[in-house]
Each structure stands twice: as structure tokens, then as C-alpha cells.
Design an enzyme around this catalytic site. Structure first.
Site, PDB file in Angstrom:
ATOM      1  CB  SER A  46      -0.881   0.010   1.243  1.00  0.00           C
ATOM      2  OG  SER A  46      -1.448   1.296   1.415  1.00  0.00           O
ATOM      3  CD  GLU A  47       2.238   1.055  -3.888  1.00  0.00           C
ATOM      4  OE1 GLU A  47       0.988   1.040  -3.798  1.00  0.00           O
ATOM      5  OE2 GLU A  47       2.901   0.060  -4.238  1.00  0.00           O
ATOM      6  CD  GLN A  85       8.813  -3.951  -5.047  1.00  0.00           C
ATOM      7  OE1 GLN A  85       8.028  -4.517  -5.796  1.00  0.00           O
ATOM      8  NE2 GLN A  85       9.121  -4.427  -3.868  1.00  0.00           N
ATOM      9  CG  ASP A  98       6.647   2.740 -13.271  1.00  0.00           C
ATOM     10  OD1 ASP A  98       6.462   2.881 -14.477  1.00  0.00           O
ATOM     11  OD2 ASP A  98       7.792   2.680 -12.776  1.00  0.00           O
ATOM     12  CE1 TYR A  99       3.593  -0.601 -10.816  1.00  0.00           C
ATOM     13  CE2 TYR A  99       5.373  -1.559  -9.549  1.00  0.00           C
ATOM     14  CZ  TYR A  99       4.578  -1.557 -10.671  1.00  0.00           C
ATOM     15  OH  TYR A  99       4.757  -2.498 -11.645  1.00  0.00           O
ATOM     16  CG  HIS A 157       8.117  -2.699 -13.984  1.00  0.00           C
ATOM     17  ND1 HIS A 157       7.237  -3.379 -14.774  1.00  0.00           N
ATOM     18  CD2 HIS A 157       7.958  -3.186 -12.729  1.00  0.00           C
ATOM     19  CE1 HIS A 157       6.565  -4.260 -14.037  1.00  0.00           C
ATOM     20  NE2 HIS A 157       6.970  -4.151 -12.799  1.00  0.00           N
TER      21      HIS A 157
HETATM   22  C1  LIG Z   1       0.964  -0.719  -7.197  1.00  0.00           C
HETATM   23  C2  LIG Z   1       2.066  -1.722  -7.147  1.00  0.00           C
HETATM   24  N1  LIG Z   1       2.845  -1.787  -6.054  1.00  0.00           N
HETATM   25  C3  LIG Z   1       3.858  -2.684  -5.993  1.00  0.00           C
HETATM   26  C4  LIG Z   1       4.107  -3.550  -7.030  1.00  0.00           C
HETATM   27  C5  LIG Z   1       5.275  -4.534  -6.962  1.00  0.00           C
HETATM   28  N2  LIG Z   1       4.754  -5.911  -6.821  1.00  0.00           N
HETATM   29  C6  LIG Z   1       4.492  -6.686  -7.881  1.00  0.00           C
HETATM   30  S1  LIG Z   1       3.823  -8.146  -7.457  1.00  0.00           S
HETATM   31  C7  LIG Z   1       3.928  -7.788  -5.817  1.00  0.00           C
HETATM   32  C8  LIG Z   1       3.462  -8.777  -4.811  1.00  0.00           C
HETATM   33  C9  LIG Z   1       1.998  -9.087  -4.916  1.00  0.00           C
HETATM   34  O1  LIG Z   1       1.652 -10.056  -3.962  1.00  0.00           O
HETATM   35  P1  LIG Z   1       0.219 -10.715  -3.922  1.00  0.00           P
HETATM   36  O2  LIG Z   1      -0.818  -9.679  -4.004  1.00  0.00           O
HETATM   37  O3  LIG Z   1       0.164 -11.614  -2.746  1.00  0.00           O
HETATM   38  O4  LIG Z   1       0.108 -11.539  -5.280  1.00  0.00           O
HETATM   39  P2  LIG Z   1       0.895 -12.837  -5.729  1.00  0.00           P
HETATM   40  O5  LIG Z   1       2.110 -12.388  -6.465  1.00  0.00           O
HETATM   41  O6  LIG Z   1       1.215 -13.626  -4.516  1.00  0.00           O
HETATM   42  O7  LIG Z   1      -0.025 -13.571  -6.637  1.00  0.00           O
HETATM   43  C10 LIG Z   1       4.474  -6.516  -5.627  1.00  0.00           C
HETATM   44  C11 LIG Z   1       4.726  -5.894  -4.331  1.00  0.00           C
HETATM   45  C12 LIG Z   1       3.259  -3.449  -8.144  1.00  0.00           C
HETATM   46  N3  LIG Z   1       3.424  -4.250  -9.206  1.00  0.00           N
HETATM   47  N4  LIG Z   1       2.255  -2.555  -8.184  1.00  0.00           N
END
Ligand SMILES: Cc1ncc(C[n+]2csc(CCOP(=O)(O)OP(=O)(O)O)c2C)c(N)n1
Ligand SMILES: Cc1ncc(C[n+]2csc(CCOP(=O)(O)OP(=O)(O)O)c2C)c(N)n1
Ligand SMILES: [Mg+2]
Ligand SMILES: [Mg+2]
Lengths: 333, 410, 333, 410
Positions: C54-55, C77, C80-81, C124
């Protein structure tokens, strides 16, 4: 202008069952600025309704409806409160057609009142247009009078891409040239205050020349059109005042032709200056008209501070500041 | 728990086991299959809050389907499901290999979670819309999305159906009921609610489904989606796949340490099911229940699919850096393919031989289609026309795009 | 550059118990780009930890901690986010000192990798600096090399106002001049790759002249510093390359002096052009150096589209495009 | 509920009564005072979920304090609370009159909700921090924030402590444990969690409290705050004041039609209390319970205060346009001042005469202090120095601010 906007919504809801309107206090109450007044009573609660206080949710809902095939018109109560929805507008609405290769698109309109002059303090006065104009994939529209407001809102609803439709709230109930000491005037006396009943549109991407002139081109939009017109009169400078109407798409041809004619340019907006939309206008004019320019392009804008409650008229870029810029720009020949 | 000298102290959740330690899933409470009641779809949410804290399971340890959630599905249907899950796994492995070979810079597998997308595909009807996550590949597989298009997109060949605009895995397939993906997690979850509201607005019969990961439930959209879904009783199924991990952070960092993700739904007054996500029959039955509710105009349902991300988060990830290398093998709910295979075998409708043969067949198919895409030329060898960069931003490009395209000379 | 940033955090956590670092995957794992590697092991889980995805929540947490009196360093991270946190940054972080009359303030740093060149596709690769530079009350800092990265990050952490610290991810593991066909180089061979172990800072608001020159001023930051230097060599134009280092506060004196000397100006950034930060730079240069300018100020930037996966090098404003601009600007005398 | 011809239909929540109709609060279930159990503060959240669906009440219809939530508060404390509530009401009325006289363009009353801020002020200690809403005026009143400063800010006189930068009501008073307000609703709710985490990080003993309205629970911050609060067990009290209305939209539009707002907390695994917000003793006891939990390092609590916004949303609002004109008089939980007055009277510690006399006294005080501020000069007559516009943006102004200030000549 409120009635013109209301009429635009009414006309479109009448014509197209896929048009609906929602937002905070938009339904039964008719909107805190009354723009949706009477629409729920006339078209039913499913076509004009209240939403939770979640700007992100309002825009997300509109996007989902838009990709389904509706043409939702969402209201954000004040432009100051649109930022919780910013990610949805930038990362989703603006990108869906592109990233899906045209598979999905988002024909939505997000209406929001902006600007100062109503004693709203820091959080009911902002002009955030520049954080939208930078976003590839969004259109940004700002009317300056009732006729355009209706025509542009209809064009925005009909547009197949997401449109941020910013309404200069200080103009809702009458023209305002920044001379806040003067008696209030209503749109009744104004030529562009007359609004046809039925359907018409004003196309996006076409500026209007609000005043023809030979000496300086003034580029502006919204409330600042009236301020600039007042400054043209007060300064005695024969200014050509361009009312952009839409910032994206921008009518670059009208701008370029005018500055090439006048050789001078003043840009006016209410938003704070640094990295504001005036910067892009200045850069474009300079790039396209460099060899025609007789004096530096000037920007007259809000200061690089928030919009403070008690200093509203010190912050607001009124006709006196525009006049000074016009005169300064005329010093070079 | 109190800090030294009576002061407060900050609690930072930590998983039970880190690399080098023994995996520990003792906190995953697993009721026997068949035990959870199945309420009528028009039951008031307040009367079925317990479902959010239980675990709907159909397949018992012997592979028999038991209890009120055990629907009668034809063996053909089950074999079709099994095939789509296996195809997904073979496809994922082929793409992983392509990554190791330098053909793509990025890929995401859904290993261990294949049951979910397949069941969703079978429950949703033509015209319904899935708002997927990047681990919903098996949905497209069940719907027979063309494998060649899939490879062409992943390799960004000249024939990429998304014209080179998207990273691998980020598909868009409207005709298949699959919404456009993006790298941002979560940001489309609420679109499903808006879409479902539009369907209800039109008096249509279509419903929507949305997928989100356990980690991503922390994003804003999870909240706004549940809020709007409950307010307007939107015909939508809101699915959380709790695969125990985000990237390197475990589900406790997402707020799963002291309650379930299904419980979130309860908080909004929505019915909420918690399901064994590796039990195809349970996933199917729960999704079907929620779909019936939605179609009957009874509104939204939240479903937590309890599963495990058996491999790295993506090709960019190395899970051995943050969890025991053998954690996957300790996962108590098993592997969805193995479990459905076991069930079909128990029914006498499947065998080890047929399983091996099907794997071989699918491997051949995938190998062949991959070869075709590779022959078109992966990014670097071929790519879509560069002019595509300036298309599809608006319905009609404005002067900026026209001028810039000219400037680039494409 | 990764090690330099890591060292900045380590040094500050060592010196000041009020400094802590958090974000997605930042704790045990050490960050997806390894910038916080080892910090949890060394300083403990309470000082370097993972957060929910949660940004908005990350930035809100940082603000709350900042007003309490800590100096949190939050990682987003990818740039873009960052937009889910945009409202928190604009409506809260940037405004708290002002609206509270100095009663509360927000000494936080929000680090985030930005920019393309790593095959990250649309989400990204973005460079959203312009949506921060427009915001009164935020500082925006972008280093171009390891030495500056460490010194600027330390200065940002020490600063009593909110700083958006954008890290050019393509430079994390070595300089990159846009010639993507060439072999990768590491920071080891680069003069600014040498980073002192201990504490030092590079003050915010001071640009660096990366290359002195007489004919054209190139204004740039981040990855584009290396691209511009390469273009200066490739074009044979004697360009003065200014590395802004901080966009807000902007070192206007260095810019003005240089353009007044050279009479020409090229602005380079990776973000899309329209309403980008280059627009503000162009407007400022034009306003302050109008009578010194021999040719139009040029902007070399990303296109006004998203950053498409397969067309990374068609989008990236590489040395060839900067070279063209340099040569074009030299045509006028 | 099903649409004609078997299609879906969109549900739009509507309040029970609109202007011209008879107010109807039959959906507000009111258990007898004293009935709700009071668990020990270290009870696991899972064992007290019922509290989120009940209503903690202490004062019965006769004004007697009953049940396990009835703390022993000294009559002096109760009189102090009553006084602060009354002062708030007199102050609000004076400011409303100032608005009618054109002295200010905007104001917000907290009529009917005064018990909440007063109890919060009494429970919080020096050093703790309240992250208030614009209806938390009574907190400042209990803390004896200088009335003259308050009027000076509201009138934006030359002596405005916030230098003319803020609208009326948007106070900031760090020394009083009152966080800076803003016009944006909700956007500070999560700051309380960060602040509380900082206190825990430091091993401090301070706790935080945050206020949000029923309508505003739909904003992102409500979700992120609850998520982070549960993950890190932050020492914070998260209060929702459900006064039944946002501006013109009733609490059903915020997601309160089929569950409570306290239930949201349950969804995140947090303890959640639902309290009669017009019963000062109940509000005090619940807040005290949550504060003890927080101070004992047991983490966050969600509290829903059930109340009623007895007047318009603000001076810009006309509630007769969207709800029955006499709705307030039908509100079944009464008025907090009347109820505490009744209790004190019942105890023999108060009387109608003392009440009238106190009102008169407070009115005199307010009249006098208002007069002083008005003598300084409301906005239009006096204002803070314009140069203040360029101060306090950064710790040190940059060249832009210096140049612009010069340009304006101030
Ligand atoms: C808005 C945003 N914040 C951070 C990221 C970086 N990111 C990509 S996948 C991920 C983890 C997601 O975890 P989960 O929701 O449990 O899904 P899973 O990969 O386990 O299916 C993160 C932090 C992103 N892609 N988009
Ligand atoms: C971000 C944001 N969105 C919208 C508004 C406009 N607005 C101001 S108060 C309000 C209603 C809030 O209702 P609630 O949370 O119930 O609080 P109450 O006024 O009842 O105390 C709205 C919509 C705002 N100020 N900020
Ligand atoms: Mg996960
Ligand atoms: Mg309310």
C-alpha cells in the site's frame, strides 16, 4: 453556467440511455453546486445517484462502467479532492486503450469544479490541471462561459476517451474578471450566457479567440479569460485573448498563428507557476515562434504556495497583475 | 509483549521459518473435507459469518468428494479442468525455459494455483468478465485462448496481438472475458464492481469476477471495491488468492496474522467464503455459489482461496533468499493437479498412464507452438512495427503524436 | 550506486536512532534492487522492515512518524507505483508545515527507482518527476552517480521537509549513456563511482557542471546526464552539461549563468514531453535569458505515449536524438 | 429484488424518510443500558466480535449509570465534561451567528456530538495525540485551548494563530495534542497509525487517537490505517463517528445499510466497540478501555460512536432539502448534554438552576471573547500580514518564494 452544465447532462441523458451521472451528493440533493439538480427526479435514481466518499472509488466505478459500454459522468466535488483518484486516472483510465491494443477503452467524463475566488481556502481553491496535462492518454477541458460549458460537456461525454472536465467554480453564477470589489454580475447580460435548449456541441481541441488584437497574444482559460479581457481594457494594450477551452488536445495552430502575428505573448493561469501548464505553453510558443518574438514570454499565475484563506486576493492573479505584464511586454519593440 | 521499562514496542510480523529453518504450517487450521455447511444462496450475510473463518473442502485425503459443497460434475468436465491445469503448467515451464534462454526478460508462473482460474472460467458464462491477476493464466487455457497468440505476446514477436506494448503475461482478451492486465497490482480490482454495476444498470444478466493477491488486499482498490460492492449490491465475485506470499513478504505483513482475508468481506456486510484453493471441486463449488447469488441479484460475495505460491514470485525473484527451500513440499493442502488427478483416478476415470500420456501430448503441443512463435522471432529478432508506439493512445491521435511519429520517422 | 545508497542509509541509521527505513520487500530481503540489503540484519527489524503493499499507507505511515519526530525513509518499489500515495504527498506531506503555521512538519524521504532502459515495459519505466515539481512544498532530488547519490540521500534525510528522492534505476549498477549496444560498464571505472565510507553530504539545490563548454547549455538529470555527455562527444559540439541534481529547489543561478554564456540551450529528460519538467526549464531560461538566446531552446524527451515494452530503445531519448538537437541548435548564429 | 424479465437491477440505497415524510429510526436497535459485557482488555479480538454489532450504553432512561461499563467518575469530572460540552455549543452558536452577520464565510458545528471530543480529551494524556475531524471542537474546549485564539483564527483577524492560512474550524494545536486539520476528509486518519508506530518504535508510552466520519470511512485512508494498525499492533484508537449523515447522503451510502461501521474493524482482526455516542459515560468508558489496551502494548481498537448530526453539515448546507425537518427530534439516543445533565441531576450533583446559570455564564464569556476578536477585526477589516503567505512552506524559502514575495511587494 450551472444551468448550462445541467442542461448538457439532461440533454445527453435524454438522448442516450448509457449516460448516467453520479458522485458525492449528486443524487437526491443535486450536487453541492446544483449542477445535477433535478436529474434524479427526472431520470430516476439509477441514472443519477450518490456515491460513497471515495474519489478513487468513483473513478474506478466510472472506468468499470466505461469499459462495459456506458458513458458515465462522474463528479468530484472539488478538484482539490481528485487526487485520491489520481492513480486510477493516470495508471488506468489513460492507459487502457493503449495497453490493451484497442481491446478496451474508457469513454468517461470526470467533472470537477476548480479555482479560487470563493473564499474556499487551501482545499477548495486549487487548479490542478497541470498534473493531468502531463498524462499521456487524458484529455483536459476547461470552459469559460455557459455556451461553451454546455457544448464542451456534451462533446466530452460523446468522446470515446477519458476527459477531465474542470469547471471554473467562480464562474458558476456569473462572469468574474477579478475585480472583486465590483458588484457581482450574472450570465444574463453576457453574450455567451445565452444557451440553446437542445443538443449542440463545441468540439474539443479548438480554441476561441475571445478578443482579437494586434500587439500581444494572451493565452488563458477558465476564469482567467475574463481577467485577461479586463486587463486588455484596463491596460489599453491591444491584446488578442485566446481562450484555450481544451488544454489537451491543444489548439496549437491558433496559438502559433496569433503569436506569429503579435510577436508577444503573455500566459495567464490561476494555478501556481512552477511546472504549471503555463510552462508548457511558454515552451511551445518559444519553440514554434522564436524568431517572431519581440519580448520574453511572460507568465502571470498563482504564487508557488498553497491558496491561503485570508490572502485570496493577494494570491489570485487579477487584472492588475496581467496589466503589468502586458505593459512590460510592450516595452520591447 | 510489553517493552522493557514498561514502554511500548513495535511489533514486526515474521514468518515461522526462514531459509535454513524447518517449514512450519501449523497455523493453517484444516478442517476435514465435507464438514462446512452450504447455506442457501439467499441466506443473510449476518447468518453465515462463520464461513469466513472456516475452510470449504470437498476432496478428502482419499480423493473422494464429500459434503454439501460436492457438486455432481461429469467426468468429462473434470478431465477438461485437469487438462487446462496441466496445460498451464507445461506452458509456464516452457516460458521459464525461454527466460533462461534469454528470449524474454520476465515471466510469471502460477504453479500451485492453477485450479482457481480453471474453475472461474467454467463457472463464468460467455459475456461475463474476469478482472484477473497475473496468475490467472489457467483461465485463458480453459477458454482455449490461442496458444500462438500467447507466445507471440510473451516473446513480443512481430505478431504480438498487443503490438509490443505489454510485458510478458500482461494479456488482454475481451472476447474471452479476460480484462486487460497491467503491472500495477490491484488497480483493476474495483473496475469489476463498476462493470457489474453497469450490467445491473442495463438490466443485463452478466456478472463480473475479480482476482487479487493476499498482499495486494492492502491496496486502496480492495477497500473501495468492497465498499461499492456492498452499497450497490453489485453482481460481482471478489476473489482473494492467499498464496501465503507477496514477493518476499509473507501474508502476515498483509494483515493475515490474526485473522483471515475472507473476514475482510464480513466487515463490509458481504457474504465471505474461505476455500481450499488447491481443491478444484471446492473452488468450483464456492465460485458457483457466488455466481448464483450474483445472478439472482443478491449481490457480491468475497472468496478467499487458500493456496500456496509454489515457485518464485517471477523470474526476477529467488525465493530461497527468504523462505526455506523446501517450504512448498510442506504445504499441507497439496498440489491442485495431483489432487484432481487422484479424484478422477479414484472415480475410475483416470490413470497414471493417461496422465503421463496427456502430459506428453501437451508438452508436444506447447513445444510446437512455441517453435512457431520463435520462428516469427522473439524481441530482438523481430518486433511489431514501431509506428504502433503512437497508435491507440486516443481514438484519434492528436498533433503531438503525429509530429513525434514523424520526428522518429516511423 | 546501489551500494552508495545502502551506505547512506547505513551511515544515517548509525548516526541517528530516529532514522528508519521501510517499504515493500525492504526488510529481510533487502529490497528488490538490494538498496536496503543487510540493514535489517545490522540494525534490527524495527529499524528496517517490510510493509503491506500500500503505497498510500507507506507514505501515510512515514508522515505520521515524521510529525512524531522520526526521520523515516520510505521506499516505493517503482516510481510507477507512487501514484496511489500521490494525494498523501500533495495534500498532506507538502502542506502540513504551511497550514499548521509551522506547528507540525514532515522530515521524510521517499525513495523510488524511476526511468527506463531495463525492459520494464509501461509500468516499470516511468519518470513522473513533473507531477511532483509542480507541487509547492515538496522537494525533488535525482542523482546521476554514486557519489552524489550518497551525499544527496544523506542531505535529504537530514532535510526537515519532505523529499522525493528518485533513483535512476538504469544507473544502479553502472553508468549508461544510452548506447545500449555497447558492453555494460560498472561504476568502478567512473570517477564519481568512488564513494567515501563515512558521512558526507551533497547539499540540495546545487547543480553540478558535468562538462564545461562554450556553445550550448544542456540541462539534464539522472540517466540523461550520461546520455548528454555522450552526445556532446558524438556531436563534436562544445556543450556545457548541467546535472541539476535537485529539481526543487532548482539551482537557477547556475542555469542562468551558463545559458547567458552559451546563448543556446537543450533540455533533456526521459519523461514524456508535454507538460514535463523540461517545459518549466524552457520557460525559465526563456524568461531569464531571452536577449542572450541565439536559437530556440530545444527539448529532447520521451514521446507523449506510455513506455512500450518492445519499443524501449525507440522511446528512450538516446544520444543520437540529443546530438541532432545540439547540431540543430548550432545552425543559428 | 430481481429485476423485471429476470435481469439484474442496480440497488441504490435510500434513507427511510425524505423531507415531508415522518422520520423513522426503527432500524437503530437499542439494547438496554448496562447489558453489554465488558471483556478484559487482553481478550483476543476473535472472542469479542459481538461487541461490533451491539451498542455499549451506560446511562439508562432514568439517568442512572448501570452495567460493567459504568466507571466511577467523580462528580467534578462529570461537571467539567458537561461544562466543556456546553461551552462548545455556545461557541458554535456564536460562530453561526457570526456567519449570518457576514463575519465569516464558513463554519461547522458539532451539535449533538459534543460528548465524544470531551471524553477523548479526558482519556488522552499530555503527550498523546488526537488526529481529529472538524467536529472535534469539544476536545479543544475540554483542554482549555484559548478561546481568543480560536475566534481569531475563525475570523482570520490580524492575530490569527495560523496566520490566515486556514479556513474557520481547521485548527492546529500541537501543544494541546490536537493535530493539524485540513479540508480534505480522511487524509490524516492513517497519520495517527504512523505516529503511534513511532511512539512504539521509540519505546515511548504515548498513544494516538484518530477520528473519522461515517461517510469518510469509504476513503482509502480508513483501509490503510486499519491494515497497518493490525499488522504492526499500533497503539492507536481508531474512532468512527457515525452521525447518520455525510453531507446530504445517509450512512447507507457509506456502506452502513447492512452492517455496522464497527464491523469493519472485525474484518481486520481488530477489537471493535460500538458505542452510544450520545452517552458521555459510555463514550468515556469505551475510549478508556481502548486506551488501556493501547498503553498495555496490546494494539489498536476500532470504536464506532453512534450519534446524530443534529444540524446542517456546515453553514453551506441546508438539511431540510434532503431529510425531514424534524428528524433530529426523533433521534432515539437523545442529546448528550441533556443526558449528562440528567445523570448529574439524578446524582444530586446538578440542577436546572445551575444548568441555566452555567449557560448564562458561558454565554457571557463567549460574547466577551468574541467581542475582543471582533475588535481586532474579522477578515476584511483586519488580516494577518500578507508576507505570511510566503512563510512556512519550507523550513527555508527558496528563490521562487523570495522573488514572488518581492514581486507582490510584501
Ligand atoms: C501498485 C504496485 N505496487 C507494488 C508492485 C510490486 N509488486 C508486484 S507483485 C507484488 C506482490 C503481490 O503479492 P500478492 O498480491 O500476494 O500476489 P501474488 O504475487 O502472490 O499472486 C508486488 C509488491 C506493483 N506491481 N504494483
Ligand atoms: C477528500 C474529500 N472529499 C470530499 C470532501 C467534501 N466533503 C466534506 S465533508 C463531507 C462529508 C463527510 O461526512 P462524514 O465523514 O460522515 O463526516 P461528518 O460531516 O458527518 O462529521 C464531504 C463529502 C472533502 N472535504 N474531502
Ligand atoms: Mg500472494
Ligand atoms: Mg457523518
Amino acid at each position: 453556467m450551472v444551468q448550462a452544465l445541467n442542461s448538457a447532462l439532461d440533454v445527453m441523458m435524454e438522448r442516450d440511455p448509457d449516460v448516467l451521472a453520479f458522485g458525492q451528493d449528486v443524487g437526491y440533493f443535486g450536487g453541492v453546486f446544483r449542477v445535477t439538480d433535478g436529474l434524479q427526479a427526472k431520470h430516476g435514481a439509477k441514472r443519477c445517484f450518490d456515491t460513497p466518499i471515495s474519489e478513487a472509488g468513483i473513478v474506478s466505478t466510472a472506468i468499470g462502467m466505461g469499459v462495459y459500454g456506458l458513458r458515465p459522468v462522474a463528479e468530484i466535488q472539488f478538484a482539490d479532492y481528485i487526487l485520491p483518484a489520481y492513480d486510477q486516472l493516470v495508471s488506468e483510465a489513460a492507459r487502457i486503450r493503449y495497453r490493451s491494443g484497442g481491446d478496451f477503452w474508457v469513454p468517461i467524463t470526470v467533472r470537477t469544479p476548480y479555482g479560487g475566488g470563493i473564499f474556499g481556502g487551501q482545499t477548495h481553491s486549487q487548479s490542478p490541471e497541470a498534473v493531468f496535462t502531463h498524462v499521456t492518454g487524458l484529455k483536459t477541458v476547461i470552459p469559460s462561459n455557459p455556451y461553451d460549458a454546455k457544448g464542451l460537456l456534451i462533446a466530452s461525454i460523446e468522446d470515446d476517451d477519458p476527459v477531465i472536465f474542470m469547471e471554473p467554480k467562480r464562474l458558476y453564477n456569473g462572469p468574474f474578471d477579478g475585480n472583486h470589489g465590483k458588484a457581482l454580475s450574472s450570465w444574463g447580460q453576457h453574450p455567451a450566457g445565452e444557451v440553446p435548449d437542445g443538443y449542440y456541441n463545441v468540439p474539443l481541441g479548438k480554441a476561441a479567440v475571445a478578443r482579437e488584437g494586434a500587439d500581444v497574444t494572451v493565452i488563458c482559460y477558465g476564469t482567467m479569460v475574463h481577467v485577461s479581457l479586463a486587463a486588455a481594457e484596463e491596460s489599453g494594450v491591444d491584446a488578442e485573448v485566446i481562450d484555450l477551452r481544451s488544454l489537451v488536445p491543444l489548439d496549437i495552430d491558433t496559438i502559433e498563428a496569433s503569436v506569429k502575428k503579435t510577436g508577444r505573448c503573455v500566459i495567464v493561469h490561476e494555478a501556481s507557476r512552477f511546472s504549471g501548464f503555463g510552462a508548457e505553453l511558454s515552451a511551445l510558443v518559444q519553440e514554434r515562434c522564436f524568431f517572431h518574438l519581440k519580448s520574453p514570454i511572460e507568465r502571470v499565475t498563482g504564487w508557488d504556495t498553497p491558496y491561503p484563506h485570508a490572502f485570496e486576493w493577494d494570491y489570485f492573479p487579477g487584472p492588475a497583475r496581467v496589466t503589468k505584464a502586458l505593459l512590460r511586454t510592450m516595452e520591447n519593440n | 509483549m510489553a517493552a522493557k521499562d514498561g514502554g511500548l514496542s513495535l511489533h514486526i510480523p515474521a514468518p515461522k521459518a526462514r531459509p535454513g529453518e524447518t517449514p512450519d504450517f501449523s497455523h493453517i487450521v484444516i478442517p476435514p473435507a465435507g464438514e462446512t455447511p452450504r447455506p442457501a444462496i439467499d441466506t443473510a450475510p449476518a447468518e453465515m459469518r462463520d464461513l469466513a473463518y472456516g475452510l470449504i473442502r470437498v476432496l478428502d485425503d482419499e480423493g473422494t468428494a464429500v459434503g454439501p459443497w460436492a457438486l455432481k460434475l461429469e467426468p468429462d468436465v473434470l478431465r477438461r479442468a485437469l487438462r487446462a491445469m496441466m496445460l498451464t503448467r507445461v506452458f509456464d515451464n516452457r516460458m521459464f525455459a525461454a527466460h533462461r534462454q534469454g528470449k524474454v526478460t520476465f515471466f510469471i508462473k502460477s504453479t500451485g494455483e492453477e485450479a482457481i482460474g480453471v474453475a472461474q472460467s467454467m463457472v463464468l458464462r460467455k459475456g461475463d468478465m474476469n478482472f484477473p491477476s497475473y496468475r490467472t493464466t489457467s483461465f485463458l487455457m480453459e477458454r482455449e485462448y490461442p496458444l500462438l497468440d500467447m507466445f507471440n505476446q510473451n516473446l513480443a514477436t512481430a505478431d504480438d496481438p498487443l503490438q509490443g506494448r505489454q510485458l510478458p503475461i500482461l494479456y488482454s482478451a475481451k472476447a474471452y472475458g479476460f480484462y486487460t492486465l497491467s503491472g500495477n497490482v490491484g488497480s483493476r480490482f474495483h473496475h469489476a464492481v463498476g462493470w457489474a454495476m453497469a450490467s445491473a444498470y442495463r438490466g443485463d444478466t452478466k456478472i463480473a469476477l475479480a482476482c487479487i493477491g493476499d498482499g495486494t488486499t492492502a491496496e486502496n482498490e480492495f477497500h473501495t471495491a468492497l465498499t461499492f460492492a456492498t452499497v450497490y449490491r453489485a453482481p460481482v465475485i471478489l476473489t482473494v488468492t492467499n498464496n501465503q506470499w507477496a514477493i518476499s513478504s509473507f501474508q502476515g505483513i498483509a494483515g493475515g496474522e490474526s485473522t483471515t482475508f475472507a473476514a475482510r468481506g464480513v466487515g463490509y456486510g458481504l457474504p465471505a467464503l474461505r476455500v481450499d484453493g488447491n481443491d478444484f471441486l471446492a473452488v468450483y463449488a464456492a465460485t458457483q455459489w457466488a455466481a448464483e447469488r450474483a445472478r439472482a441479484n443478491l449481490g457480491a460475495t468475497v472468496i478467499e482461496m487458500v493456496s500456496y505460491r509454489a515457485e518464485g514470485h517471477s523470474t526476477s525473484d529467488d525465493p530461497t533468499r527468504y523462505r526455506p527451500i523446501d517450504e512448498a513440499t510442506h504445504w499441507p493442502l497439496g498440489d491442485p493437479i495431483e489432487r484432481l488427478k487422484g479424484h478422477l483416478t479414484k472415480l475410475g476415470e483416470w490413470s497414471d498412464e493417461r496422465h503421463e500420456q496427456l502430459y506428453a501430448e501437451l508438452t508436444d503441443t506447447i513445444t510446437e507452438v512455441y517453435r512457431q512463435a520463435d520462428a516469427v522471432g522473439a524481441l530482438g529478432v523481430s518486433k511489431p512495427p514501431v509506428g504502433e508506439m503512437f497508435e491507440n493512445l486516443f481514438a484519434t491521435p492528436d498533433w503531438r503524436l503525429l509530429e513525434q511519429r514523424k520526428e522518429l520517422g516511423v
